[in-house]
Scaffold this motif. Structure first.
Motif: not given
Ligand SMILES: Nc1ncnc2c1ncn2[C@@H]1O[C@H](COP(=O)(O)OP(=O)(O)OP(=O)(O)O)[C@@H](O)[C@H]1O
Ligand SMILES: [Mg+2]
Length: 222
Positions: A173-192
């Motif tokens: 999902g977009a913006f799901y992250t467990t990293k303090s500086t992460g945006l949580g978009v990497g895997l959303a892009i992968c899925r897209a």
């Protein structure tokens, strides 16, 4: 879409509220009878960080929105994997990662080389970040590729902390992250990217306790 818009609004609102609060605090420090310049500078630095974060979110959204249209070409996925490894080589070397590859695809697919490269770089980057934050003796990254009857499959596996079973869908999902500086978009892009190619991507547990990210792509996606 409504849910996605709400999460974008939330993500951008957070740094903006932080910027407003820091600006107000910095003003107060400067308007004192004896201005405290150091505190004001600290506030300004936080404002700068908040601006960078908001800008990164907007940039990442641009990357998500830019996925279409596909620039299709005939390619071998193993070549794309090798290029992605080359791009991430400095980080692999710096982190002393042992890289094990078994690339055995001998058929071409019709796909967008740039988007697939981004997909692989995102998966490798996540693996590196996961292994950097965990305590295994040696970091091992394994990348395998196989022929399918009508397409190819790729597996990117690490020996980091892994992904709990209940989060293996949420992470895309977009913006799901467990990293303090992460945006949580990497895997959303992968899925897209994979969806645009009519493929499938999913997460599993690796036999060594880490994460195993797999994706399948059809020979032809149009
Ligand atoms: N290989 C992995 N091992 C463990 N957890 C992972 C792995 N890959 C992804 N994750 C989890 O999934 C979350 C989402 O990953 P995603 O790539 O979308 O965002 P991110 O890496 O946090 O930030 P960004 O990619 O935007 O810089 C990560 O924060 C992490 O919790
Ligand atoms: Mg990531």
């Amino acid at each position: 879409m409504a849910e996605f818009s709400a999460s974008i609004a939330h993500e951008i609102c957070q740094p903006l509220l932080g910027i407003a609060a820091n600006a107000a605090a910095s003003l107060r420090w400067l308007q004192r009878d004896v201005p405290d310049v150091d505190e004001a500078i600290a506030g300004l630095k936080d404002i700068r960080a908040g601006c960078e974060r908001a800008a990164n979110i907007v940039k990442a959204l641009g990357a998500l929105a830019r996925q279409a249209p596909l620039q299709l070409q005939i390619l071998n996925i193993d070549d794309v994997i090798r290029e992605a490894i080359q791009l991430t080589q400095p980080a692999l070397t710096a982190q002393r990662v042992r890289l094990e590859t078994a690339l055995s695809v001998n058929q071409s697919i019709v796909a967008d080389a740039v988007q697939l490269q981004q997909l692989l770089v995102n998966l490798i980057t996540n693996a590196l970040e996961a292994m950097a934050g965990s305590a295994q003796e040696e970091s091992v990254l394994r990348i395998n590729s196989f022929n399918l009857k009508e397409g190819v499959e790729v597996c990117v596996e690490d020996n980091g902390p892994g992904i709990p079973a209940e989060r293996r869908e949420q992470i895309f999902g977009a913006f799901y992250t467990t990293k303090s500086t992460g945006l949580g978009v990497g895997l959303a892009i992968c899925r897209a990217v994979v969806d645009a190619h009519h493929g499938r991507i999913w997460a599993q547990a690796s036999a060594c306790g880490g994460a195993r990210m797999r994706f399948k792509l059809p020979t032809c996606c149009y």
